[in-house]
Design an enzyme around this catalytic site. Structure first.
Site, PDB file in Angstrom:
ATOM      1  N   ARG A 184       0.819  -1.222   0.000  1.00 38.22           N
ATOM      2  CA  ARG A 184       0.000   0.000   0.000  1.00 38.22           C
ATOM      3  C   ARG A 184       0.848   1.264   0.000  1.00 38.22           C
ATOM      4  O   ARG A 184       0.522   2.249  -0.660  1.00 38.22           O
ATOM      5  CB  ARG A 184      -0.966  -0.022   1.197  1.00 38.22           C
ATOM      6  CG  ARG A 184      -2.118  -0.928   0.928  1.00 38.22           C
ATOM      7  CD  ARG A 184      -3.061  -1.149   2.102  1.00 38.22           C
ATOM      8  NE  ARG A 184      -4.100  -2.067   1.637  1.00 38.22           N
ATOM      9  CZ  ARG A 184      -5.118  -2.478   2.363  1.00 38.22           C
ATOM     10  NH1 ARG A 184      -5.261  -2.064   3.610  1.00 38.22           N
ATOM     11  NH2 ARG A 184      -6.015  -3.310   1.857  1.00 38.22           N
ATOM     12  N   TYR A 201      -6.243  -1.020  -7.081  1.00 39.40           N
ATOM     13  CA  TYR A 201      -5.662  -2.252  -6.524  1.00 39.40           C
ATOM     14  C   TYR A 201      -5.042  -2.051  -5.137  1.00 39.40           C
ATOM     15  O   TYR A 201      -4.957  -0.947  -4.643  1.00 39.40           O
ATOM     16  CB  TYR A 201      -4.726  -2.944  -7.503  1.00 39.40           C
ATOM     17  CG  TYR A 201      -3.511  -2.234  -8.054  1.00 39.40           C
ATOM     18  CD1 TYR A 201      -2.932  -1.153  -7.455  1.00 39.40           C
ATOM     19  CD2 TYR A 201      -2.923  -2.724  -9.234  1.00 39.40           C
ATOM     20  CE1 TYR A 201      -1.796  -0.571  -7.995  1.00 39.40           C
ATOM     21  CE2 TYR A 201      -1.799  -2.146  -9.782  1.00 39.40           C
ATOM     22  CZ  TYR A 201      -1.231  -1.067  -9.152  1.00 39.40           C
ATOM     23  OH  TYR A 201      -0.118  -0.493  -9.676  1.00 39.40           O
ATOM     24  N   GLU A 202      -4.689  -3.174  -4.511  1.00 41.96           N
ATOM     25  CA  GLU A 202      -4.247  -3.189  -3.098  1.00 41.96           C
ATOM     26  C   GLU A 202      -5.299  -2.599  -2.171  1.00 41.96           C
ATOM     27  O   GLU A 202      -4.962  -1.926  -1.186  1.00 41.96           O
ATOM     28  CB  GLU A 202      -2.924  -2.437  -2.905  1.00 41.96           C
ATOM     29  CG  GLU A 202      -1.767  -2.945  -3.713  1.00 41.96           C
ATOM     30  CD  GLU A 202      -1.531  -4.428  -3.579  1.00 41.96           C
ATOM     31  OE1 GLU A 202      -1.948  -5.020  -2.571  1.00 41.96           O
ATOM     32  OE2 GLU A 202      -0.956  -5.012  -4.515  1.00 41.96           O
ATOM     33  N   GLY A 203      -6.560  -2.865  -2.460  1.00 43.27           N
ATOM     34  CA  GLY A 203      -7.657  -2.291  -1.671  1.00 43.27           C
ATOM     35  C   GLY A 203      -8.079  -0.982  -2.297  1.00 43.27           C
ATOM     36  O   GLY A 203      -7.305  -0.025  -2.308  1.00 43.27           O
TER      37      GLY A 203
END
Lengths: 594, 594
Positions: A297, A441-443
């Site tokens: 993140r 992406y990555e949440g």
């Protein structure tokens, strides 16, 4: 005008040395007592050279060529990508922040972040291949059995092998609880964690490629006795090549055609009874994976920062070259038919906004990296604990805000180029396309906002947030005592007060179950309110640090950009806090489409 | 989930018939006394069918193929584009708003705008070829000599020929005063306006293509005795094929590779002593061209509206199909592992924002078209004059605000798709790429803001603006008298008061030459402040119109969306007005890049 990159080394050093005083922090950590500002700076210079000379020339060509999947299922990256990766490995770059015991250089994540910013700015698609190395290394070092560590950590640290994270499935995106990839224990499971993985994953960055022979997949899956939902997810290490050198039963079944990052292979992967080993405890895979995701993140946030810097500096150069229309206030003695568009107020707004955000966000992102460093390397446990709490708060802000501005600010920079901005050869439209994915992406950024408000702020009753805001208030006090910074100090104090008040109001609104959506309804606005509070801090801290800067012209320009942020950008916070504190505003249901 | 288009016919009719009461307006115009709501609706239905059945299937394939330039310089459009254009001509669509004396159907621009919205939503790149027909028709009808009118107007109205606008040169983008294309009068110039045009133009949409045999270029150029700058620009009509059928000496020298609208041929054009004829008076070309540009600006605004509708409705359908995570408030009796993401507050925010903006902007854009109709067709000169003043104010708002939201709102809609939004096959990423250009061409959005503030608001001392705001205040009064609309009336009145106050403050700040940048510094914020005032009007007028709607569920959902706009979107206006009224905030110079 050609798309180019002048690494912002001066601003990077300013942030590290003057604003964050990182070298003093390194002195306090036993591992880094030898590390000084000049050594750090030499590393950054080398990183800048590698990024510009090796990666930038492959950026547009990599976009144009994209990745291809051969008839036998092997993935080929764009021309030049594998050779650039070999140069990267030979330069020792993969090992930068890894522990010396595994062959790493043991340098701070902060330095790694600054190097990464430059690699991404020059070629995000390429940077994504080695991007996951560090997260995989942390996950395996923290949770895998010694046998797997011995087998693969050294190869990952050296960069001989690469890694991939395999989370998403078609029906399980933001909701990992829905994933269905199965893991069947082998007879030796109790002893060595051996298992067989079967299932389909999608959106796997670098799931296959031709940069390294082996790829270590970290795969989320379910053991046979798994409880449903997120409490039944395990993590498996599944290599492309087995320890005996034989290929494992996994394959790339397709590549996505995407808006951007064409040079990064986004793979659909099939695991067909693939040999793997459990990492961490059964059903505790998400926890083990979080190490990897938090690091990822921060890196994704750096993608936003890098694009904004790249687009902004190119747009600035263009604005000084491009002559259109006379300015309302012309340079003395100007006689030409037109002035540089850099003199026109609309372009100054666009570029000052991009610059102020870039510079403030660099402070915030580097601060997050610094906190992670402190959290793992400071000798004092109290300092470590405090630093990790602040890092946990900063991570979702860095991920969401920097990627949002990476995309939207790159669009602002594109606008400076006028019609040329829409033309492929100019370069900025690729940045805009590449930058869009980082909001997802990555949440997704919406998930980050919920993570921030529910898990990082409300879950501990605002204690962690209090630590962060105390740091900010201390900066306001330092500005009080410095000459000419009253406006910065006032703005910062006003914003921390608003953050405290809004948080208190939200804690009250969510204290009972009467309104179960109260927090979710305003999570995005809360993240943006707090982001502006952090901007206020970065503007103030940078203006104060600039007082020490010997180059008066540079210092004045820096202070003016930070002041621009206070005057023109911070007012937006009022809207976000208004919506947070008006938490009783109705949020209707969506009408079903006809 | 597949990318599809359900024409928003119900909302279009609601806006035309209930909100704007257009059919009553048509009754007042002699030409349109036969036109009623049902006839109009039948036309919209046919337009919807054409857009969805003929154009939508060519949208993704046109993007993938793009245009090509053959060895002989001829431009080939994507497969299916020429056939679709033949069907368009056979359906009589090019003639919709043109005068019957030239073979047109003489219908209101409002209807044309609604049809155009649907064509663009399904295929912007294709729609751009016939998009310029009406502007070219107006320019030639208003300013060309009878000989040229007789020769080409009928062919343009029928769509047998197409048109192109040739303005931009490499050194002359926003600043047309810098253009250098030369026009040399022929011996017969005084009698017939004949001239020879020589120069290079870039960014010419549809400069060459294979949709029609002939293309009428309207070229900005300079006569030998031209004064410098914008006061020396003339307009020439330069056909691809001369009246005797021979090819003229003009050619496409290259196609741009662009971020989006790949199916639209963006040509570099070379005119080498090309035969042409003067349109309008010498050196008065910009004035003649403005007819074409104002029509083009409304159309570009419709591009933003169309993308927002398209992206929003597809994202909405996806949000009801896609199941991820349980909602904080679940539907009664829900037992599944996850709920539709349409129930999650973050997705409701994203989609309600897109919907509220789409619907409000449809009111504003259609109102602009209605004003142009009134301005040209109403029997009462006072009404005509007033309508044109309001149209002049609305045009830059429609161009800038709708294209800004077309891009940014499409990005919001893309976010709803998560990772799938970044994948080409989903469809939304093409919309986002296509939507970006509209913020740039036909005058960048920054130019629109300056046009609005300096030429439309300040130049007449706020008189025209007063007319517009009076209309809005009248709507607030009507809402006062209607049940349950107090919040709408209050918001609208508050916003018109802010607009008046901010305008007064700006008139004062710009009354002397003391601060020559005072207006330029806040032009963008002024445009956005006024845009929000118009949103407040559109929300209120729509909510009031919904009171008459017999379908109670539809009316309630409409009112809730409009109320969402008041509660969650209008607060943003405070930031813009704050910055406008704080006109003394410093705007620093940009530091020269190192």
């Amino acid at each position: 005008m050609s798309w180019d990159y002048r690494a912002p080394l001066r601003d990077m050093r300013f942030v590290m040395e003057q604003v964050l005083q990182a070298p003093q922090g390194w002195q306090a950590c036993p591992e880094w007592q030898e590390l000084d500002a000049d050594t750090a700076s030499a590393i950054l210079q080398e990183g800048a050279r590698f990024a510009r000379e090796v990666l930038l020339p492959l950026n547009a060509s990599g976009d144009a060529q994209g990745c291809t999947r051969e008839a036998d299922g092997r993935v080929r990256t764009p021309q030049g990508f594998p050779a650039a990766y070999r140069a990267f490995v030979e330069g020792g770059w993969p090992a930068l922040p890894c522990a010396p015991e595994w062959g790493g250089q043991g340098l701070p994540l902060l330095l790694d972040a600054a190097v990464r910013e430059m690699l991404i700015a020059c070629n995000q698609a390429w940077e994504m291949y080695p991007d996951l190395l560090h997260g995989a290394y942390e996950t395996i070092k923290g949770h895998a059995r010694p046998a797997q560590q011995d087998w693969c950590l050294g190869k990952l640290v050296s960069g001989e092998w690469l890694a991939a994270m395999a989370l998403t499935e078609p029906q399980a995106g933001s909701d990992l609880g829905l994933l269905s990839t199965r893991a069947v224990p082998e007879a030796s499971f109790e002893a060595d964690g051996a298992l067989r993985v079967t299932g389909d994953k999608i959106f796997i960055s670098g799931g296959d490629h031709d940069l390294s022979d082996n790829i270590i997949h970290l795969v989320l899956c379910r053991l046979p006795d798994a409880p449903p939902g997120t409490r039944g997810i395990s993590l498996a290490l599944v290599p492309k090549l087995l320890p005996d050198g034989q290929p494992n039963t996994l394959s790339c079944t397709g590549l996505e055609h995407k808006m951007g990052i064409h040079g990064s292979a986004t793979c659909a992967m099939r695991y067909e009874g693939a040999q793997g080993w459990l990492v961490g405890a059964p059903h505790k895979g998400l926890g083990a994976m979080f190490l990897m995701m938090n690091s990822a993140r921060l890196h994704v946030g750096l993608q936003g920062l890098a694009h904004l810097e790249m687009a902004g500096q190119n747009a600035l150069r263009y604005a000084f070259e491009r002559l259109q229309m006379r300015a309302a206030i012309r340079p003395e003695g100007a006689k030409s038919a037109a002035d540089p568009i850099a003199l026109h107020p609309a372009m100054r707004h666009a570029l000052l906004k991009v610059q102020a955000l870039t510079e403030a966000q660099r402070v915030i992102a580097y601060r997050a990296a610094q906190c992670i460093d402190e959290g793992h390397h400071h000798p004092d446990a109290t300092v470590r604990d405090r630093a990790l709490k602040v890092a946990a708060l900063l991570t979702p802000v860095v991920k969401a805000a920097l990627t949002h501005n990476g995309f939207h600010g790159t669009s602002d920079a594109l606008q400076v180029f006028g019609g040329y901005g829409f033309v492929v050869e100019t370069g900025v439209e690729q940045s805009l396309r590449d930058a869009r994915i980082a909001m997802i992406y990555e949440g997704t950024n919406e998930i980050q906002a919920i993570d921030l408000l529910q898990r990082k702020v409300l879950a501990d009753g605002g204690l962690g947030l209090g630590l962060l805001l105390d740091d900010l208030d201390a900066e306001a006090q330092r500005c009080d005592a410095a000459p000419g910074l009253t406006a910065f100090a006032q703005a910062l104090r006003q914003h921390t007060q608003q953050a405290r008040a809004a948080t208190a109001a939200l804690m009250e609104a969510t204290a009972t179950a009467a309104d179960p959506e109260a927090a979710l309804r305003v999570a995005d606005d809360y993240l943006w309110g707090l982001t502006h509070t952090l901007y206020a801090w970065a503007f103030a801290a940078s203006a104060r640090a600039a007082l020490q800067e010997p180059d008066a012209a540079w210092a004045q320009a820096k202070t003016e950009r930070m002041r621009y942020g206070v005057d023109w950008l911070l007012p937006m916070a009022q809207v976000h806090w208004h919506r947070v504190t008006a938490a009783s505003l109705p949020l209707p249901a969506l009408a079903q489409p006809e």
